[in-house]
Design a protein around this motif. Structure first.
Motif, mmCIF file in Angstrom:
data_model
loop_
_atom_site.group_PDB
_atom_site.id
_atom_site.type_symbol
_atom_site.label_atom_id
_atom_site.label_comp_id
_atom_site.label_asym_id
_atom_site.label_seq_id
_atom_site.Cartn_x
_atom_site.Cartn_y
_atom_site.Cartn_z
ATOM 1 N N TYR A 98 0.843 -1.199 0.000
ATOM 2 C CA TYR A 98 0.000 0.000 0.000
ATOM 3 C C TYR A 98 0.874 1.243 0.000
ATOM 4 O O TYR A 98 1.903 1.293 0.670
ATOM 5 C CB TYR A 98 -0.908 0.042 1.235
ATOM 6 C CG TYR A 98 -1.854 -1.122 1.312
ATOM 7 C CD1 TYR A 98 -3.025 -1.133 0.561
ATOM 8 C CD2 TYR A 98 -1.568 -2.222 2.106
ATOM 9 C CE1 TYR A 98 -3.888 -2.215 0.611
ATOM 10 C CE2 TYR A 98 -2.421 -3.313 2.158
ATOM 11 C CZ TYR A 98 -3.581 -3.303 1.406
ATOM 12 O OH TYR A 98 -4.427 -4.375 1.450
ATOM 13 N N TYR A 100 0.348 5.804 -0.271
ATOM 14 C CA TYR A 100 -0.632 6.848 0.052
ATOM 15 C C TYR A 100 -0.444 8.066 -0.843
ATOM 16 O O TYR A 100 0.654 8.368 -1.291
ATOM 17 C CB TYR A 100 -0.487 7.257 1.523
ATOM 18 C CG TYR A 100 -0.646 6.088 2.449
ATOM 19 C CD1 TYR A 100 -1.914 5.647 2.823
ATOM 20 C CD2 TYR A 100 0.456 5.383 2.908
ATOM 21 C CE1 TYR A 100 -2.067 4.548 3.640
ATOM 22 C CE2 TYR A 100 0.311 4.283 3.738
ATOM 23 C CZ TYR A 100 -0.951 3.873 4.094
ATOM 24 O OH TYR A 100 -1.101 2.774 4.905
ATOM 25 N N ARG A 112 -12.330 10.315 -8.460
ATOM 26 C CA ARG A 112 -13.303 9.217 -8.428
ATOM 27 C C ARG A 112 -13.685 8.765 -9.845
ATOM 28 O O ARG A 112 -14.024 7.610 -10.063
ATOM 29 C CB ARG A 112 -14.553 9.635 -7.661
ATOM 30 C CG ARG A 112 -14.348 9.680 -6.170
ATOM 31 C CD ARG A 112 -15.645 10.073 -5.455
ATOM 32 N NE ARG A 112 -15.442 10.302 -4.052
ATOM 33 C CZ ARG A 112 -15.334 9.355 -3.132
ATOM 34 N NH1 ARG A 112 -15.408 8.091 -3.482
ATOM 35 N NH2 ARG A 112 -15.149 9.655 -1.863
ATOM 36 N N LEU A 146 -5.668 9.184 0.309
ATOM 37 C CA LEU A 146 -6.114 8.029 -0.461
ATOM 38 C C LEU A 146 -5.120 6.889 -0.271
ATOM 39 O O LEU A 146 -3.906 7.102 -0.293
ATOM 40 C CB LEU A 146 -6.212 8.385 -1.942
ATOM 41 C CG LEU A 146 -7.098 9.587 -2.273
ATOM 42 C CD1 LEU A 146 -6.975 9.937 -3.748
ATOM 43 C CD2 LEU A 146 -8.531 9.299 -1.902
ATOM 44 N N THR A 147 -5.625 5.697 -0.092
ATOM 45 C CA THR A 147 -4.783 4.510 0.000
ATOM 46 C C THR A 147 -4.788 3.837 -1.366
ATOM 47 O O THR A 147 -5.846 3.585 -1.942
ATOM 48 C CB THR A 147 -5.332 3.533 1.071
ATOM 49 O OG1 THR A 147 -5.350 4.207 2.329
ATOM 50 C CG2 THR A 147 -4.453 2.289 1.169
ATOM 51 N N HIS A 149 -3.670 0.620 -3.651
ATOM 52 C CA HIS A 149 -3.320 -0.804 -3.625
ATOM 53 C C HIS A 149 -2.195 -1.042 -4.634
ATOM 54 O O HIS A 149 -2.382 -1.673 -5.679
ATOM 55 C CB HIS A 149 -4.550 -1.661 -3.935
ATOM 56 C CG HIS A 149 -5.592 -1.583 -2.868
ATOM 57 N ND1 HIS A 149 -5.700 -2.508 -1.862
ATOM 58 C CD2 HIS A 149 -6.554 -0.647 -2.619
ATOM 59 C CE1 HIS A 149 -6.688 -2.177 -1.050
ATOM 60 N NE2 HIS A 149 -7.221 -1.041 -1.486
ATOM 61 N N LYS A 176 -9.960 1.668 -9.683
ATOM 62 C CA LYS A 176 -10.157 0.375 -9.006
ATOM 63 C C LYS A 176 -9.056 0.042 -8.001
ATOM 64 O O LYS A 176 -9.226 -0.853 -7.186
ATOM 65 C CB LYS A 176 -10.308 -0.760 -10.035
ATOM 66 C CG LYS A 176 -9.043 -1.129 -10.777
ATOM 67 C CD LYS A 176 -9.341 -2.267 -11.755
ATOM 68 C CE LYS A 176 -8.088 -2.774 -12.432
ATOM 69 N NZ LYS A 176 -8.384 -3.927 -13.278
ATOM 70 N N TYR A 177 -7.939 0.765 -8.018
ATOM 71 C CA TYR A 177 -6.860 0.525 -7.073
ATOM 72 C C TYR A 177 -6.833 1.545 -5.925
ATOM 73 O O TYR A 177 -5.915 1.534 -5.124
ATOM 74 C CB TYR A 177 -5.513 0.551 -7.793
ATOM 75 C CG TYR A 177 -5.377 -0.508 -8.842
ATOM 76 C CD1 TYR A 177 -5.152 -1.846 -8.495
ATOM 77 C CD2 TYR A 177 -5.487 -0.196 -10.194
ATOM 78 C CE1 TYR A 177 -5.010 -2.831 -9.455
ATOM 79 C CE2 TYR A 177 -5.353 -1.173 -11.169
ATOM 80 C CZ TYR A 177 -5.128 -2.487 -10.798
ATOM 81 O OH TYR A 177 -4.998 -3.463 -11.745
ATOM 82 N N ILE A 178 -7.829 2.429 -5.880
ATOM 83 C CA ILE A 178 -7.859 3.476 -4.853
ATOM 84 C C ILE A 178 -8.911 3.156 -3.805
ATOM 85 O O ILE A 178 -10.064 2.865 -4.129
ATOM 86 C CB ILE A 178 -8.153 4.863 -5.485
ATOM 87 C CG1 ILE A 178 -7.109 5.207 -6.542
ATOM 88 C CG2 ILE A 178 -8.217 5.933 -4.397
ATOM 89 C CD1 ILE A 178 -7.411 6.444 -7.352
ATOM 90 N N GLU A 179 -8.495 3.251 -2.560
ATOM 91 C CA GLU A 179 -9.415 3.115 -1.435
ATOM 92 C C GLU A 179 -9.765 4.529 -0.987
ATOM 93 O O GLU A 179 -8.910 5.269 -0.508
ATOM 94 C CB GLU A 179 -8.694 2.345 -0.319
ATOM 95 C CG GLU A 179 -9.586 1.825 0.760
ATOM 96 C CD GLU A 179 -8.788 0.965 1.717
ATOM 97 O OE1 GLU A 179 -8.709 1.348 2.903
ATOM 98 O OE2 GLU A 179 -8.238 -0.075 1.286
ATOM 99 N N PHE A 180 -11.013 4.892 -1.146
ATOM 100 C CA PHE A 180 -11.470 6.257 -0.832
ATOM 101 C C PHE A 180 -11.887 6.387 0.618
ATOM 102 O O PHE A 180 -12.516 5.545 1.179
ATOM 103 C CB PHE A 180 -12.608 6.660 -1.754
ATOM 104 C CG PHE A 180 -12.178 6.841 -3.180
ATOM 105 C CD1 PHE A 180 -11.653 8.040 -3.607
ATOM 106 C CD2 PHE A 180 -12.273 5.802 -4.098
ATOM 107 C CE1 PHE A 180 -11.246 8.206 -4.923
ATOM 108 C CE2 PHE A 180 -11.860 5.959 -5.415
ATOM 109 C CZ PHE A 180 -11.345 7.167 -5.832
#
Length: 180
Positions: A98, A100, A112, A146-147, A149, A176-180
């Motif tokens: 991960y 950031y 987004r 944002l995290t 992956h 699709k690789y971003i954790e919001f």
């Protein structure tokens, strides 16, 4: 040398070595290197004077380690963040699982929709430490962290590079690789 002087020289170097060398008539080589003597001479011609000792202090004490010196201490370059065309000649490496990215709320609708884009820079910048992303995002207001992956991205075939100052670089981070 006082903090204000260090900061002023650092900002000047960032402008010249990352974005606008032509402002002082400086030519960077294909990897972004510039002669220290030429840099100092051309900077002085535009009213920005500093000594070699001051320059060395700025390089050594810059909190983000933005600049690098050649082995013989005759040339300088920015480690990353360029908007001018250069080749840092970094090798692709596997990133941590991960990473950031710090940004601000006004950019979230576009992120987004399109993910993280490099915009006018050569790469999207990511950090291993959340605190670093907070500091980056805070420069423009209330930070949004944002995290990414990154491990999964890499396994899916997307290359990553790590600059000399440990900033992780990639061309694009799809949604699709971003954790919001």
């Amino acid at each position: 040398m006082n903090e204000k002087r260090i900061k002023n020289i650092s900002k000047f170097l960032s402008l010249i070595l990352r974005h606008s060398p032509e402002t002082i008539g400086l030519q960077l080589d294909s990897q972004g290197w510039a002669s220290i003597q030429e840099l100092m001479s051309k900077a002085a011609g535009k009213g920005q004077r500093f000594t070699v000792d001051e320059l060395l202090i700025v390089v050594a004490e810059n909190d983000k380690q933005r600049f690098a010196l050649s082995e013989d201490n005759t040339r300088i370059r920015a480690n990353q963040g360029h908007s001018v065309k250069i080749a840092l000649d970094l090798e692709a490496v596997a990133p941590p699982e991960y990473l950031y990215h710090g940004t601000v709320g006004k950019f979230m609708p576009a992120i987004r929709k399109e993910g993280l884009l490099k915009m006018s820079r050569h790469h999207v910048h990511l950090s291993e430490k959340r605190d670093t992303a907070v500091a980056v995002g805070s420069r423009r207001g209330l930070p949004v962290i944002l995290t990414v992956h990154s491990g999964r991205m890499f396994r899916d075939g997307m290359p990553f590079f790590c600059s000399a100052n440990n900033v992780w670089l990639t061309d694009h981070v799809p949604v699709k690789y971003i954790e919001f």
